[in-house]
Design an enzyme around this catalytic site. Structure first.
Site, PDB file in Angstrom:
ATOM      1  N   CYS A  50       0.829  -1.228   0.072  1.00 58.23           N
ATOM      2  CA  CYS A  50      -0.306  -0.075  -0.031  1.00 58.23           C
ATOM      3  C   CYS A  50       1.009   1.302  -0.022  1.00 58.23           C
ATOM      4  O   CYS A  50       1.868   1.498   0.569  1.00 58.23           O
ATOM      5  CB  CYS A  50      -0.813  -0.158   1.192  1.00 58.23           C
ATOM      6  SG  CYS A  50      -1.878   1.385   1.145  1.00 58.23           S
ATOM      7  N   CYS A  54       0.259   4.869   6.922  1.00 60.62           N
ATOM      8  CA  CYS A  54      -0.630   4.847   8.188  1.00 60.62           C
ATOM      9  C   CYS A  54       0.161   3.932   9.185  1.00 60.62           C
ATOM     10  O   CYS A  54       0.649   3.038   8.994  1.00 60.62           O
ATOM     11  CB  CYS A  54      -2.096   4.012   7.894  1.00 60.62           C
ATOM     12  SG  CYS A  54      -2.933   4.673   6.559  1.00 60.62           S
ATOM     13  N   CYS A  57      -0.165   0.181  10.079  1.00 62.58           N
ATOM     14  CA  CYS A  57      -0.638  -0.758   9.203  1.00 62.58           C
ATOM     15  C   CYS A  57       0.175  -1.451   8.695  1.00 62.58           C
ATOM     16  O   CYS A  57       1.493  -1.283   8.467  1.00 62.58           O
ATOM     17  CB  CYS A  57      -1.198  -0.235   8.058  1.00 62.58           C
ATOM     18  SG  CYS A  57      -2.142  -1.169   6.947  1.00 62.58           S
ATOM     19  N   CYS A  94     -16.726  -9.143   5.438  1.00 58.34           N
ATOM     20  CA  CYS A  94     -16.301  -7.794   5.198  1.00 58.34           C
ATOM     21  C   CYS A  94     -14.882  -8.306   4.433  1.00 58.34           C
ATOM     22  O   CYS A  94     -14.095  -9.100   4.851  1.00 58.34           O
ATOM     23  CB  CYS A  94     -15.755  -7.246   6.616  1.00 58.34           C
ATOM     24  SG  CYS A  94     -17.250  -7.311   7.812  1.00 58.34           S
ATOM     25  N   CYS A 126     -19.488  -6.286   3.311  1.00 61.51           N
ATOM     26  CA  CYS A 126     -18.919  -4.950   3.375  1.00 61.51           C
ATOM     27  C   CYS A 126     -17.751  -4.974   2.841  1.00 61.51           C
ATOM     28  O   CYS A 126     -16.912  -6.042   2.726  1.00 61.51           O
ATOM     29  CB  CYS A 126     -18.729  -4.808   5.134  1.00 61.51           C
ATOM     30  SG  CYS A 126     -17.924  -3.411   5.388  1.00 61.51           S
ATOM     31  N   CYS A 186     -19.741   2.304   7.631  1.00 61.52           N
ATOM     32  CA  CYS A 186     -19.181   1.583   8.913  1.00 61.52           C
ATOM     33  C   CYS A 186     -17.859   2.364   9.325  1.00 61.52           C
ATOM     34  O   CYS A 186     -16.908   2.276   8.331  1.00 61.52           O
ATOM     35  CB  CYS A 186     -18.897   0.223   8.582  1.00 61.52           C
ATOM     36  SG  CYS A 186     -17.709  -0.573   9.712  1.00 61.52           S
ATOM     37  N   ARG A 258     -18.588  -2.604  17.097  1.00 63.51           N
ATOM     38  CA  ARG A 258     -17.925  -3.757  17.070  1.00 63.51           C
ATOM     39  C   ARG A 258     -16.708  -3.797  18.012  1.00 63.51           C
ATOM     40  O   ARG A 258     -15.893  -2.735  17.824  1.00 63.51           O
ATOM     41  CB  ARG A 258     -17.723  -3.949  15.547  1.00 63.51           C
ATOM     42  CG  ARG A 258     -17.025  -5.198  15.190  1.00 63.51           C
ATOM     43  CD  ARG A 258     -16.879  -5.605  13.905  1.00 63.51           C
ATOM     44  NE  ARG A 258     -18.178  -5.262  13.317  1.00 63.51           N
ATOM     45  CZ  ARG A 258     -18.629  -4.402  12.573  1.00 63.51           C
ATOM     46  NH1 ARG A 258     -17.895  -3.809  11.974  1.00 63.51           N
ATOM     47  NH2 ARG A 258     -19.831  -4.552  11.971  1.00 63.51           N
TER      48      ARG A 258
HETATM   49  N1  SAM Z   1      -6.771   0.783   2.963  1.00 61.98           N
HETATM   50  C1  SAM Z   1      -8.063   1.031   3.489  1.00 61.98           C
HETATM   51  C2  SAM Z   1      -8.323   2.122   4.272  1.00 61.98           C
HETATM   52  O1  SAM Z   1      -7.344   3.114   4.188  1.00 61.98           O
HETATM   53  O2  SAM Z   1      -9.026   2.218   5.050  1.00 61.98           O
HETATM   54  C3  SAM Z   1      -8.700  -0.377   4.032  1.00 61.98           C
HETATM   55  C4  SAM Z   1      -7.950  -1.217   4.801  1.00 61.98           C
HETATM   56  S1  SAM Z   1      -7.378  -0.658   6.668  1.00 61.98           S
HETATM   57  C5  SAM Z   1      -6.419  -2.313   6.748  1.00 61.98           C
HETATM   58  C6  SAM Z   1      -8.837  -1.176   7.614  1.00 61.98           C
HETATM   59  C7  SAM Z   1      -8.829  -0.716   9.071  1.00 61.98           C
HETATM   60  O3  SAM Z   1      -8.012  -1.473   9.606  1.00 61.98           O
HETATM   61  C8  SAM Z   1      -8.023   0.531   9.426  1.00 61.98           C
HETATM   62  O4  SAM Z   1      -8.507   1.893   9.257  1.00 61.98           O
HETATM   63  C9  SAM Z   1      -7.753   0.482  10.724  1.00 61.98           C
HETATM   64  O5  SAM Z   1      -8.761   0.922  11.843  1.00 61.98           O
HETATM   65  C10 SAM Z   1      -7.501  -1.058  10.988  1.00 61.98           C
HETATM   66  N2  SAM Z   1      -6.295  -1.708  11.431  1.00 61.98           N
HETATM   67  C11 SAM Z   1      -5.248  -1.609  10.384  1.00 61.98           C
HETATM   68  N3  SAM Z   1      -4.260  -2.126  10.907  1.00 61.98           N
HETATM   69  C12 SAM Z   1      -4.445  -1.995  12.460  1.00 61.98           C
HETATM   70  C13 SAM Z   1      -3.761  -2.633  13.650  1.00 61.98           C
HETATM   71  N4  SAM Z   1      -2.462  -3.002  13.329  1.00 61.98           N
HETATM   72  N5  SAM Z   1      -4.331  -2.727  14.786  1.00 61.98           N
HETATM   73  C14 SAM Z   1      -5.596  -2.328  14.880  1.00 61.98           C
HETATM   74  N6  SAM Z   1      -6.280  -1.902  13.778  1.00 61.98           N
HETATM   75  C15 SAM Z   1      -5.854  -1.774  12.672  1.00 61.98           C
END
Ligand code: SAM
Ligand code: DTB
Length: 315
Positions: A50, A54, A57, A94, A126, A186, A258
């Site tokens: 990606c 973030c 992530c 999802c 979702c 969501c 959730r």
């Molecule tokens: N790329 C998309 C976006 O930007 O929303 C969707 C995928 S992203 C993996 C979806 C969500 O997973 C993130 O917005 C975050 O809230 C959650 N997430 C990702 N990594 C995480 C982590 N290490 N711990 C907790 N939540 C996480």
């Protein structure tokens, strides 16, 4: 007109736990069957690589997390996983793809086919694909997508400390497009990234004040990922999760709240306290997107022991 200000939510958040839970239960029982928990299963349809940075992530190109990138799964592979999730008891499927936004063309057509197929099984569908434009949102709506996940993740003030490749306003713009297209929203966030309690309350105020407010609000506890800037964050205190869930329940009484990522690190008792505080949905299945989750048999056992039952489809 704002429904909640940050100081109002902060006052609720900081109540003694028995008072907080009492208020959360009152809100919960006005809008939901109190002993039902929605089971949602997750699948990563395209993993890793990606462009976004973030800080939480595992799938970002900006950090070396050792994650294996994968091609986009085929429709039949996704349907097989959805069927397995349904057989295990899930009613919502999802699906996530890594990336700033979905590419139009053939890859998007595959996603539309996936939505139709999952809906065809009688499951709620979702997707979380990053930022959408109006046309993509309209096409997803037409394919029958039930709901779109796009988390605001934290407060506007803290967002820049976690993400630099897109803005809070970009997130809100996608949420508006999704709602305008007639798809339910969501949206929730993550705690444990170094944000303050006011940041958490500001995030809930942002969500509660959306028009319409989200149908589902995932509350994730950070799963610290090696190689990311947040790898060394200390674990979230389970009582902080309870407070966050109860405050979300009170701020958004009609929403599904959730108990999301980080659940596997909670004891059974802490999870039950989260249900008592108003959580009525979980991610169910051995895997979240790339990390592990609580196992299916122990989840069924936990629900049974607590006298909770899985929510039927569409509830
Ligand atoms: N790329 C998309 C976006 O930007 O929303 C969707 C995928 S992203 C993996 C979806 C969500 O997973 C993130 O917005 C975050 O809230 C959650 N997430 C990702 N990594 C995480 C982590 N290490 N711990 C907790 N939540 C996480
Ligand atoms: C959400 O709020 N949490 C889910 C889902 N929406 C897409 C994802 C959690 C991901 C946890 C880290 C991982 O497994 O990669």
């Amino acid at each position: 007109m704002a429904k909640y200000s940050v100081p109002e939510l902060r006052a609720i958040h900081d109540l003694p736990i028995p008072d907080l839970i009492h208020r959360a239960q009152q809100a919960h029982r006005q809008h939901h069957l109190p002993n039902e928990v929605q089971l949602c299963s997750l699948l990563s349809v395209k993993t890793g690589g990606c462009s976004e940075d973030c800080a939480y992530c595992p799938q970002s190109n900006h950090y070396d997390t050792g994650l294996q990138r994968s091609r986009t799964l085929e429709v039949a592979e996704v349907v097989a996983a959805a069927r397995r999730a349904q057989a295990a008891g899930a009613t919502r499927f999802c699906m996530g793809t890594a990336g700033r936004n979905p590419q139009s063309g053939e890859a998007f057509a595959t996603l539309l086919a996936i939505v139709r197929a999952v809906r065809g099984l009688g499951m709620e569908a979702c997707l979380t694909l990053g930022m959408l434009d109006d046309e993509q949102a309209a096409r997803l709506a037409e394919a029958g997508l039930t709901i779109y996940n796009h988390n605001v993740n934290t407060s506007r003030e803290f967002y820049g400390k976690i993400v630099t490749t897109h803005s809070y306003d970009d997130r809100l713009a996608t949420l508006r497009r999704v709602s305008r297209a007639g798809i339910k929203v969501c949206s929730g966030g993550i705690i444990g990234m170094g944000e303050s309690i006011d940041d958490r309350c500001a995030m809930l105020a942002t969500l509660a004040n959306l028009e319409p407010s989200p149908e589902s609000v995932p509350i994730n506890a950070l799963v610290p990922i090696k190689g990311t800037p947040l790898a060394e964050r200390p674990p979230v205190d389970p009582l902080e999760m309870v407070r966050m869930i109860a405050t979300a329940r009170i701020a958004m009484p009609a929403a599904r709240v959730r108990l999301s990522a980080g659940r596997a690190a909670l004891s059974r008792e802490a999870q039950v306290l989260c249900f008592v505080a108003g959580a009525n949905s979980i991610f169910f299945g051995e895997k979240l997107l790339t990390t592990g989750n609580a196992d299916v048999d122990s989840d069924h056992e936990l629900l049974r022991d607590a006298g909770l039952r899985p929510a039927p489809p569409g509830h």
